[in-house]
Design an enzyme around this catalytic site. Structure first.
Site, PDB file in Angstrom:
ATOM      1  N   ASN A 589     -85.377 -28.670 -60.577  1.00 15.04           N
ATOM      2  CA  ASN A 589     -85.966 -29.629 -59.643  1.00 15.04           C
ATOM      3  C   ASN A 589     -85.636 -29.230 -58.207  1.00 15.04           C
ATOM      4  O   ASN A 589     -85.188 -28.121 -57.942  1.00 15.04           O
ATOM      5  CB  ASN A 589     -85.432 -31.029 -59.936  1.00 15.04           C
ATOM      6  CG  ASN A 589     -83.945 -31.115 -59.696  1.00 15.04           C
ATOM      7  OD1 ASN A 589     -83.193 -30.214 -60.035  1.00 15.04           O
ATOM      8  ND2 ASN A 589     -83.497 -32.202 -59.088  1.00 15.04           N
ATOM      9  N   CYS A 591     -83.171 -30.052 -56.393  1.00 13.41           N
ATOM     10  CA  CYS A 591     -81.749 -29.839 -56.121  1.00 13.41           C
ATOM     11  C   CYS A 591     -81.051 -29.025 -57.199  1.00 13.41           C
ATOM     12  O   CYS A 591     -79.829 -28.983 -57.242  1.00 13.41           O
ATOM     13  CB  CYS A 591     -81.047 -31.183 -55.916  1.00 13.41           C
ATOM     14  SG  CYS A 591     -81.784 -32.160 -54.596  1.00 13.41           S
ATOM     15  N   GLU A 593     -80.416 -29.310 -60.386  1.00 15.04           N
ATOM     16  CA  GLU A 593     -79.559 -29.827 -61.451  1.00 15.04           C
ATOM     17  C   GLU A 593     -80.326 -30.296 -62.681  1.00 15.04           C
ATOM     18  O   GLU A 593     -79.718 -30.549 -63.719  1.00 15.04           O
ATOM     19  CB  GLU A 593     -78.664 -30.964 -60.941  1.00 15.04           C
ATOM     20  CG  GLU A 593     -79.318 -32.335 -60.848  1.00 15.04           C
ATOM     21  CD  GLU A 593     -80.098 -32.541 -59.578  1.00 15.04           C
ATOM     22  OE1 GLU A 593     -80.381 -33.699 -59.235  1.00 15.04           O
ATOM     23  OE2 GLU A 593     -80.418 -31.552 -58.908  1.00 15.04           O
TER      24      GLU A 593
END
Length: 957
Positions: A589, A591, A593
């Site tokens: 995604n 970020c 994670e």
């Protein structure tokens, strides 16, 4: 007789028994003139007596309320106490005499205790201490300042002019400083009053107090709490007035006012079409009584200002949501479909308001509203046709509109020069479309609350990869640059092996090698070798052969120069995915994670929240019982998001209801180390990373399995790794087997009773396909006043900039340790500022403190990678791992990122390096807050300088 409120929140009486410098109170009258009272200013007044029962009655009502049931008992008790106090002084002075005000109050306190009214007596004692502090603060003001204050008139919101209420200022500042060490009420008042003038507005008056406290934060971290409490006074004035509940309430008034404000807030929010009408279906009296006003005192200034600016519900720029009502609104929004929704709302509220756990930003924004878009992250796969490409861009816009962070997989889209059968022409590749994606993210900025944010992923074998890695360059054709979006490399293990072995690498267009997109592990390696053979034989015309190490160096070079594309690894994400039986993970995604399957029919969705790790550390280390309780409630809240959530596109709803993934993470890892006096760069810290993540993993899986027993397993559970008894710790072996032991080294130790948990999951199933992911927590860590996610401390003294402004941040743990050794003073503040928040060059700081308080760029990257590797073995998704490299160069980057892959990590996030900024080398004597400024004394810039406070980081949390 005046009334006031006790510091712990209960209304009290300004002169509960006796009188202050301007008011006389006495005991039931005896003969006139027989008894007299010595006031605190030395004057003597008649000992009246008619008001003693009223004073005690008000004290009782403040604690017990004014219900009919309590009324009779209070009346009888007060009459009895009044007689006792009266008789005491009549016995002592049968012929009359003088009594000091303090003696009268002592006697009332003693009578309350003897009568068993311990709670009333306790509040009474607290109140007396508070009044004493206020008198001392007032007395400490210079006469010049008091005279100046008496000449000031304040313009009220309605335009009227009223004399400055110095007594109220004392009350507000006294409450703000209550129970905080090393803060001075008189200094705040003196400094603030110096800046006032006749005709100052009420808002300017309030702002002056806040700013005064802010300027003192660098000298004493506790002033951050003072500033937050003074800001809360502004918020109370704004919100309670708007709700027509009260004017000029102090913190101590809120014990009664919060309960009244909640139903008024719900009604007004529904009327303004800002809140869901479903919230009116709760027992608002019950929920109002559950609100805990003392938790308003937990906020740092940065935390409360962030909530005020960006989270609180508002109407025409008027915030009418108070902190505890905010948490209750979120809790109500998450409990709305629970069978016992009132009890669950209180349970959720207590967890959120304690800061033990915090939901992600979209959940905090939107829970309980008309469009509850509560999910954090959306992952999409972009198909290789024009309709599908622009459909994906439209999906981006709709998802971003309601605060979703986006990850797009672009690997399927054919490369530059590939044949297009429909037009008998050639493709322009992915770059022109990414330019549109970039501009869409800018245009749809989540209602102004934060920037729209998207990350594009591309596999390393794609023919456009060389141009893709240059998208963030500041030079070249700007039509082929994307300055406002993020990019990430989606790297197969085979590429890394060829980098290690110095071999060639072949780039293809996906239109010629369509199945590579869905393959990983040995299957990918075998098929890729076949395509290379076909290219060598002339069966594939569009391809390019490069040295793997040369492409790797270019990827690292762009990362060094622009901070992008990030390094993420395809094979560990898929080989360890619990859901590999029903799809493929094609990207992470925004970020890095989240690792969930995507396809043309499924947009992956993840719902995030984070355990506040330092809140679970006590004198014995990690409190497992408390952690288990927190995780159990947190997983329930996260699972509720899936059913309550507003889905702006149907593919997202289909995917989320099928698999029900959630991502429970953690924040405050660095604070947890501080509380245990552990250095980040140490084996003990690595062991703690392992221990803490194992416990969170165990309890999260357990909680999801218990929910499955209550609510049913997720629909695609059968065939998953869970159903086979393969947990994240077990899937690590799958990666080792597929990659080969020459290319991975990971720790596989475990300490908890995993066989018992496997048995439970085999019996109950799992409610959620994925349970864990560590997000950046950029803003919710600010709200709760802890370090972000798993990050080391950036600097021990610096100015943080985000969409709410600039905030001085000083490490309170360091200050505490330096105070304990007699080392905290103005010189130390100046030294920290001069050395940009580093303690390493300050000679008088002991070696052990230097080790514990090493900053992010002073911790060797290997410690970050090793701690992350220990966590990764327990996590079914991934973690947002920023890497900090001081004086970065090609060799350091090469070693660090090879080590990340070799250690079994699934993803990495930003590359952080020192920028050409530093904390302004000045003191508050200049009258200005520390500003971030470029100067010769700051560290030398590194080309890859990424802003530590890039608001894109906040898209997940």
């Amino acid at each position: 007789m005046q009334t006031d409120t006790n510091p712990n929140g209960t209304p009290a009486v300004n002169t509960p028994v006796g009188q202050d410098a301007t008011t006389s109170v006495g005991i039931a009258a005896t003969a006139p003139g027989q008894l007299r009272v010595i006031k605190r200013n030395g004057t003597v007044v008649p000992f009246e007596g008619s008001k003693i029962s009223v004073a005690i009655t008000k004290a009782f009502l403040a604690v017990e309320g004014g219900t009919a049931a309590a009324s009779s008992r209070i009346h009888e008790t007060v009459a009895k106490l009044t007689d006792q106090v009266t008789a005491t002084f009549q016995r002592r002075m049968p012929s009359g005499g003088t009594i000091h005000i303090e003696d009268i109050q002592d006697q009332v306190e003693l009578s309350l205790m003897r009568a068993g009214e311990h709670k009333i007596a306790r509040d009474y004692v607290i109140y007396r201490e508070e009044q004493s502090r206020k008198r001392a603060a007032k007395a400490s003001l210079s006469q010049k300042t008091q005279d100046a204050a008496n000449a000031i008139n304040v313009i009220q919101p309605d335009g009227s002019r009223l004399p400055l209420d110095l007594d109220r200022l004392h009350t507000v500042v006294s409450e703000a400083c209550a129970e905080l060490a090393d803060v001075s009420e008189s200094e705040i008042l003196d400094e603030a009053l110096k800046n006032l003038y006749d005709g100052v507005t009420a808002r300017e008056l309030a702002t002056s107090l806040v700013i005064t406290a802010r300027t003192m934060i660098e000298q004493e971290p506790n002033y951050s709490y003072v500033a937050a409490r003074l800001l809360c006074d502004n918020l109370r004035a704004e919100a309670l007035s708007f709700l027509q509940v009260a004017d000029n309430a102090t913190q101590s008034d809120m014990t009664q006012l919060y309960a009244r404000a909640l139903p008024a807030y719900i009604a007004r929010g529904i009327e303004l079409e800002l809140l869901s009408p479903e919230l009116a279906g709760y027992d608002l009296d019950m929920l109002g009584r559950a609100l805990l006003p003392e938790r308003d005192l937990q906020f740092t200034y940065l935390g409360l200002q962030t909530l005020y600016d960006r989270y609180f519900i508002h109407s025409e720029e008027t915030r009418f949501e108070l902190p505890q009502i905010f948490f209750m609104r979120v809790a109500m929004g998450l409990a709305v479909e629970e069978p016992q929704k009132n009890q669950r709302a209180i349970e959720f509220y207590q967890l959120l308001s304690s800061f033990d756990y915090m939901s992600s930003t979209p959940t905090l924004f939107n829970a309980g509203t008309l469009r509850p878009q509560l999910s954090s992250c959306y992952l999409t796969t972009v198909p290789d046709d024009l309709h599908g490409i622009y459909g994906a861009i439209q999906d981006n816009a709709m998802l971003s509109k309601f605060a979703g962070g986006l990850g797009n997989d672009w690997t399927q889209v054919r490369a530059l020069g590939a044949y297009i059968k429909g037009t008998n022409g050639k493709s322009q590749g992915i770059v022109p479309f990414l330019k549109v994606v970039n501009d869409t993210a800018v245009a749809v900025n989540q209602g102004g609350k934060r920037k729209g944010a998207v990350c594009a992923y591309l596999e390393t074998w794609h023919l456009d990869i060389e141009e893709f890695v240059e998208l963030r360059k500041n030079t070249g054709d700007d039509r082929r640059r994307t300055h406002d979006m993020n990019t990430a490399n989606w790297i197969p293990d085979l590429f890394m092996k060829r980098v290690f072995n110095g071999e060639d690498w072949t780039l293809f267009s996906p239109s010629d090698v369509p199945d590579l997109h869905d393959l990983y592990g040995r299957a990918f390696e075998e098929r890729y070798a076949q395509y290379e053979a076909m290219a060598a034989a002339g069966q594939i015309k569009l391809f390019k052969t490069v040295k793997a190490q040369n492409l790797w160096r270019k990827m690292l070079g762009m990362l060094f120069e622009t901070g992008h594309p990030w390094m993420t690894f395809k094979d560990p994400c898929n080989l360890r995915s619990p859901q590999q039986h029903v799809g493929v993970v094609h990207s992470s995604n925004l970020c890095t994670e989240i690792t969930l399957n995507t396809s043309k029919d499924e947009i992956a969705v993840c719902n995030l929240g984070s355990v506040n790790l330092p809140r679970h550390i006590d004198e014995n280390g990690l409190n497992l019982d408390k952690l288990r309780k927190t995780v159990r409630t947190a997983v329930r809240m996260l699972d509720n998001v899936i059913d309550i959530n507003y889905y702006s596109v149907p593919q997202a709803k289909n995917s989320n209801l099928l698999h029900r993934p959630v991502g429970l993470g953690l924040m405050g890892f660095q604070d947890a180390l501080y509380k245990q006096h552990l250095a980040y760069g140490s084996e003990q810290a690595v062991s703690f990373a392992d221990q803490s993540m194992e416990a969170i993993s165990y309890y999260a899986i357990e909680a999801s399995s218990e929910l499955a027993a209550e609510r049913g397993a997720y629909s695609t559970y059968q065939g998953s790794l869970w159903s086979q008894g393969i947990f994240p710790i077990d899937s690590l072996q799958k990666l080792i087997d597929e990659r080969g032991t020459d290319y991975i080294q990971v720790d596989q130790t475990q300490s908890l009773d995993w066989p018992a948990l496997r048995s439970k999951v085999q019996q109950n199933g799992m409610r959620n396909s994925n349970v864990m992911a560590i997000a950046p927590t950029a803003t919710i860590a600010n709200i709760t006043g802890v370090s972000q996610s798993i990050e080391p401390t950036y600097q021990n003294l610096y100015v943080k900039s985000n969409l709410s402004g600039e905030f001085t941040v000083v490490n309170p743990y360091l200050v505490s340790d330096l105070k304990a050794r007699g080392l905290w003073d103005g010189v130390m503040v100046n030294d920290l500022k001069y050395y940009d928040g580093s303690v390493q060059a300050i000679d008088r700081i002991p070696t052990d403190i230097k080790a514990i308080y090493a900053t992010a760029f002073e911790v060797e990257p290997r410690w970050l990678v090793e701690a992350a590797s220990r966590r990764q073995k327990w996590i079914d998704q991934a973690q947002s791992l920023n890497l900090y490299i001081n004086n970065a160069n090609g060799k350091k980057l090469d070693i660090t990122y090879r080590m990340a892959w070799y250690s079994g990590l699934k993803t990495t996030y930003y590359l952080r390096s020192l920028a050409a900024t530093g904390t302004e080398k000045s003191t508050i004597a200049t009258g200005a807050l520390n500003a971030v400024s470029s100067e010769a004394g700051a560290p030398a810039p590194v080309p890859a300088a990424c802003s530590l406070d890039d608001p894109d980081c906040e898209a997940c949390q």
